[in-house]
Write a protein that holds these residues in place. Structure first.
Motif, short mmCIF file in Angstrom:
data_model
loop_
_atom_site.label_atom_id
_atom_site.label_comp_id
_atom_site.label_asym_id
_atom_site.label_seq_id
_atom_site.Cartn_x
_atom_site.Cartn_y
_atom_site.Cartn_z
N TRP A 77 -4.77 6.62 -1.99
CA TRP A 77 -3.88 5.48 -1.79
C TRP A 77 -4.05 4.47 -2.91
O TRP A 77 -5.13 4.33 -3.47
N GLU A 78 -2.95 3.77 -3.21
CA GLU A 78 -3.00 2.65 -4.14
C GLU A 78 -2.64 1.38 -3.38
O GLU A 78 -1.66 1.36 -2.63
N VAL A 79 -3.45 0.34 -3.56
CA VAL A 79 -3.13 -0.95 -2.95
C VAL A 79 -2.80 -1.95 -4.04
O VAL A 79 -3.45 -1.99 -5.09
N SER A 120 -6.85 9.98 5.80
CA SER A 120 -7.09 9.19 4.59
C SER A 120 -6.82 7.71 4.77
O SER A 120 -7.14 6.91 3.89
N LEU A 121 -6.21 7.33 5.90
CA LEU A 121 -5.90 5.93 6.16
C LEU A 121 -5.99 5.69 7.66
O LEU A 121 -5.60 6.54 8.46
N ILE A 165 0.86 -1.18 0.00
CA ILE A 165 0.00 0.00 0.00
C ILE A 165 0.89 1.24 0.00
O ILE A 165 1.89 1.29 0.73
N HIS A 166 0.60 2.17 -0.88
CA HIS A 166 1.40 3.41 -0.86
C HIS A 166 0.53 4.60 -1.26
O HIS A 166 -0.49 4.47 -1.93
N ARG A 167 0.98 5.76 -0.82
CA ARG A 167 0.23 6.99 -1.02
C ARG A 167 0.35 7.48 -2.47
O ARG A 167 1.41 7.34 -3.10
N THR A 168 -0.74 8.01 -2.99
CA THR A 168 -0.75 8.63 -4.32
C THR A 168 -1.28 10.05 -4.14
O THR A 168 -1.68 10.45 -3.04
N VAL A 180 -8.58 4.36 3.04
CA VAL A 180 -8.29 2.94 3.23
C VAL A 180 -8.35 2.62 4.73
O VAL A 180 -7.77 3.35 5.55
N THR A 212 -7.18 1.95 -6.39
CA THR A 212 -6.98 3.21 -5.68
C THR A 212 -8.25 3.59 -4.92
O THR A 212 -9.36 3.20 -5.28
N SER A 229 2.56 1.31 4.70
CA SER A 229 1.97 2.59 4.27
C SER A 229 2.93 3.75 4.42
O SER A 229 2.80 4.76 3.74
#
Length: 486
Positions: A213-215, A417-418, A206-209, A233, A229, A248
């Motif tokens: 977020w994109e998983v 956001s997460l 999982i990483h921030r865009t 999340v 996305t 993350s």
């Protein structure tokens, strides 16, 4: 196309959050990813937890004796109020015909605390007196009369030493909750609400865009990798949540570790014995034992069948999930939390010693523990069942580095956001309160608009019930009716 919300893990927490959000904003797009083949298979599964509707009616570790001899009942009050919130939400769902047949997941069952020995009897009397003054605990009874206790708990009293000081408290408004069945009911409801639930899909990264977020998700059947996305999340993956929180990269997830503890229960195989007991009976943890080791003898209702369980017995496995990897613990150690983990190891030598002792127990030694509750217990009537994995949170706190936490905790990004849920008991029982807390943290801009709907679902929202005895009576009556608990 991006989603509004991605929920990772198909347990009671994701089920609760998804259901709340679908009531508050029906048009939001929600996708759930679960690595296993169905919902509620890890910590939420009925065989992986005690099934107690935790409301501090019988759990002695929620009332702490202070050095001056006074009892602190603040935690008991908080947990009781949180369970009232859960019952209100479940009752709302039943009344709205969003889920059916509440007896499939909740049953009325007396909750008792049981102790022996002069010191513990004095403690229980003091606890009873403190809780009796609180409107949340009205109706609780205390007795140290063997004849009365024989009425309440005949299986526990049969063959007991008559000269030993004993006592119990009893409350008839307790519950047994099948959190696995409830989780499955909620996910069936979410599927009917067009929530996209993807089983056998494992979230690898999982990483921030920009803007969310994109998983990275692995389809376990096909072996293919997908990318999805979302603006928000939630990581509700039980013991697997810590690894994803670390991946993350949010600063709030640093300096946090996890310590896995497994559990075993003894399950009765003899129907005649099962029929002699009808209650959840909690004892007092032995001196030096951790809170999760409180022994209890539980009537359970699983698959519409009455069962009897005793435990838990603690164990150790480096796995963070029952279906996890033996490398889970090692992989959770990062440069930012290694000192926290080392500090926890040095501060919790008694816990390590306790776990080693528990691991070395033979079935006969476990039977001796059971006989403290059922003096006449015979080894051929019981079998051992492995329960779920629990990952206790380790973090740096005001009391020092590497403090082991025994509750549940929401860790969220600063922009909301997460969010991830870490920790264990009393988790499932307080799921609705925890998810409302998460909603307040992560969606503050919507809270004012959502508040009327939240109050429709949960009439006590924003109110301290302990200060409103008349509201307590109303809620007890309405939830008992809605959930069939009379």
């Amino acid at each position: 196309m991006g989603q509004d919300v991605i929920l990772i893990g198909a347990g009671i927490m994701s089920a609760t959050l998804g259901t709340l959000l679908k009531e508050l904003v029906p048009d939001w797009n929600i996708t759930v990813f679960e690595g296993l083949a169905s919902a509620g298979e890890e910590s939420s599964n009925e065989w992986n937890n005690a099934g107690t509707g935790h409301s501090a009616l019988c759990e002695l570790n929620y009332t702490v004796e202070k050095p001056d001899g006074c009892l602190d009942i603040s935690k008991a009050i908080k947990i009781n109020e949180q369970f009232q919130v859960s019952k209100q939400f479940w009752s709302y769902l039943v009344n709205q015909d969003l889920i059916q047949n509440p007896k499939d997941f909740i049953m009325p069952l007396p909750h008792l605390s049981f102790v022996y020995g002069e010191k513990d009897v004095a403690f229980l009397r003091k606890r009873f007196e403190a809780l009796s003054n609180c409107p949340l605990f009205q109706g609780m009874e205390f007795s140290d009369d063997p004849e009365k206790l024989m009425e309440w708990i005949p299986l526990i009293m049969k063959g007991r030493n008559a000269n030993e000081p004993i006592a119990a408290t009893k409350t008839d408004v307790g519950t047994d909750v099948n959190f696995g069945a409830l989780t499955r009911l909620l996910f069936n409801h979410l599927e009917n609400q067009n929530v996209n639930i993807r089983y056998k899909h494992h979230v690898d990264h999982i990483h921030r865009t920009h803007g969310g977020w994109e998983v990275k998700v692995r389809n376990l059947d096909r072996g293919t990798v997908e990318r999805h996305t979302a603006k928000f999340v939630f990581i509700g993956a039980g013991g697997g949540a810590l690894h994803l929180l670390q991946k993350s990269g949010i600063p709030e997830g640093k300096h946090i570790g996890g310590f896995p503890v497994s559990g075993l229960f003894m399950v009765c195989k003899n129907p005649e014995i099962i029929e002699q007991h009808h209650a959840k009976v909690y004892g007092k943890a032995k001196v030096g034992a951790p809170p999760m080791s409180v022994p209890h003898l539980d009537t359970r209702f699983i698959n519409k069948k009455k069962s009897l369980l005793f435990g838990p017995f603690a164990g150790f496995s480096p796995k963070f999930l029952k279906t996890g990897s033996k490398l889970d613990l090692v992989r959770s150690v990062r440069p930012n939390n290694v000192l926290t983990m080392v500090a926890a190891g040095t501060k919790n030598v008694p816990l390590t010693r306790y776990l080693v002792q528990q691991l070395r127990l033979s079935k006969e030694q476990r039977l001796e523990n059971l006989r403290e509750f059922i003096p006449s217990a015979q080894i051929e009537d019981w079998e051992i069942v492995k329960a779920g994995q629990r990952v206790q949170v380790i973090k740096d706190t005001a009391t020092g580095k590497g403090t082991l936490q025994f509750g549940t905790e929401v860790i969220s990004a600063s922009d909301g956001s997460l969010a991830a849920l870490l920790g264990a008991s009393p988790g499932a029982s307080t799921a609705v309160s925890i998810m409302l807390e998460l909603i307040g943290k992560c969606f503050p801009q919507h809270l004012k608009a959502w508040e009327p709907k939240i109050k429709e679902m949960i009439p006590s929202y924003g109110v301290q019930l302990v200060e409103r005895p008349e509201l307590i009576d109303q809620i007890h009556a309405s939830t008992a009716k809605g959930l069939g608990l009379r």
